[in-house]
Write an enzyme that holds these catalytic residues in place. Structure first.
Site, PDB file in Angstrom:
ATOM      1  N   ARG A   1       0.834  -1.211   0.000  1.00  0.00           N
ATOM      2  CA  ARG A   1       0.000   0.000   0.000  1.00  0.00           C
ATOM      3  C   ARG A   1       0.874   1.268   0.000  1.00  0.00           C
ATOM      4  NH1 ARG A   1      -0.442   4.621   2.810  1.00  0.00           N
ATOM      5  NH2 ARG A   1      -0.091   3.480   4.737  1.00  0.00           N
TER       6      ARG A   1
ATOM      7  N   CYS B   1       4.112   9.347   0.630  1.00  0.00           N
ATOM      8  CA  CYS B   1       2.764   9.812   0.346  1.00  0.00           C
ATOM      9  C   CYS B   1       2.831  10.811  -0.799  1.00  0.00           C
ATOM     10  CB  CYS B   1       2.164  10.471   1.591  1.00  0.00           C
ATOM     11  SG  CYS B   1       0.557  11.196   1.270  1.00  0.00           S
TER      12      CYS B   1
END
Ligand code: HMG
Ligand code: MG
Length: 297
Positions: A13, A238
């Site tokens: 992820r 991110c």
């Protein structure tokens, strides 16, 4: 104090959400299956956020359909809202992770919402999860600094972590999203949160932008935390946090913890093989120093 640390592998992820190139769905499935065979107990398999925001993980349902779930291994998935929860459940997820931040400026960039609004969005997720018997993990980002706001007051970290725990998250992961923190700051932040949320319900999540991540985990383990997030091959970051780089590499963490006499249940060689396999798929060398050292040994 227990001498076992549970590693939450976030490579599929957090690792893959930040890759410039698209990784084939079959490779994502193989990655999760390889990780499942290393002894890991928690593998964050994918993310059901908006595919417009993170196109890299638009195939989340296909990944969930393709992986082989091992008994005793949890496969949480990231969800930002009820729509994500419904997609995750339809794909068979039985553990989810919700996320917000300690910094308003970062949270707005990452979720187009204030901290309060993001919590309002996922409060129904927690309510439905409770009814469905689904476990929910919570993330607090930017706990040691924000790329837009700068310093983040400790009181904001504590307040948001406590809210997630009060809402029903069984575990709250404290994220140094941009990897700026140093060990003493990391320990002090953890202990401040642990004054309000039980240490057994806390995890740490370090990115390695400034090379501090392994040292930060060591300081937090010495201070009592027993869950740490990491990504195989040191992938990650991110896309909405300027300057963020990879997570602490799982291989480096396992080597360090075993060297400290702490068990993880993970086979280091198998994990390092998986890290090198993934790096080859991404067309580069593994970001794990331990992975490189083992290959050269
Ligand atoms: P928004 O644009 O404000 O949302 O995004 P919206 O509710 O107005 O919806 C806009 C469109 O997205 C609509 O579609 C919705 O249906 C769709 P349209 O009508 O335009 O065709 N949509 C969805 N589609 C699929 N699944 C969903 C979903 N939700 C809405 N779940 C939103 C708000 C939160 C959705 C968006 O900002 C988002 O997805 N953000 C996620 C960003 C992200 O994934 N960042 C990385 C993860 S966090 C992280 O990495 C940090 C962490 O690792 C810890 C650390 O390191 O600190 C966890
Ligand atoms: Mg992260």
């Amino acid at each position: 104090m227990s001498d076992f640390v549970r590693i939450v592998e976030v490579g599929p992820r957090d690792g893959l959400q930040n890759e410039p190139a698209m990784v084939a769905t079959a490779d994502k499935i193989e990655l999760v299956d390889r990780l499942s065979a290393t002894g890991l107990r928690s593998i964050e398999a994918t993310s059901f956020v908006s595919p417009k925001w993170v196109p890299q993980l638009a195939d989340a349902a296909e990944v969930m359909a393709g992986i082989q779930r091992r008994p005793g291994v949890a496969y949480p998935v990231l969800v930002p809202n009820e729509q994500g929860y419904e997609r995750a459940r339809a794909a068979g997820a039985d553990e989810v992770a919700v996320f917000t931040a300690a910094s308003e400026a970062f949270n707005r960039r990452n979720t187009n919402a204030s901290i309060d609004e993001s919590i309002e969005r996922f409060a129904p997720v927690l309510a439905r999860a409770r009814q469905d018997g689904v476990r929910v993990r919570g993330y607090v980002s930017t706990v040691l600094g924000c790329p837009y706001q700068g310093a983040v007051p400790l009181a904001d970290v504590v307040r948001v972590a406590r809210r997630l725990h009060d809402l029903g998250c069984y575990e709250v992961s404290l994220g140094d999203t941009i990897g700026v923190g140093t060990p003493r700051q990391a320990r002090d932040m953890l202990l401040a949160v642990a004054a309000e949320v039980p240490m057994a319900a806390l995890a740490v999540h370090f990115h390695d932008t400034w090379g501090q991540a392994v040292a930060n985990v060591a300081a937090c383990v010495e201070a009592g935390v027993r869950v740490a997030d990491s990504a195989v091959a040191g992938t990650g970051g991110c896309p909405y946090a300027k300057g963020a780089s990879g997570n602490v590499a799982s291989e480096d963490l396992v080597y360090m913890l075993h060297g400290m006499g702490i068990d993880t249940g993970i086979e280091l060689e198998a994990l390092a093989d998986t890290g090198r396999w993934l790096a080859a798929k991404l067309g580069r060398a593994t970001g794990s120093k331990v992975g490189r050292a083992l290959a050269a040994a």
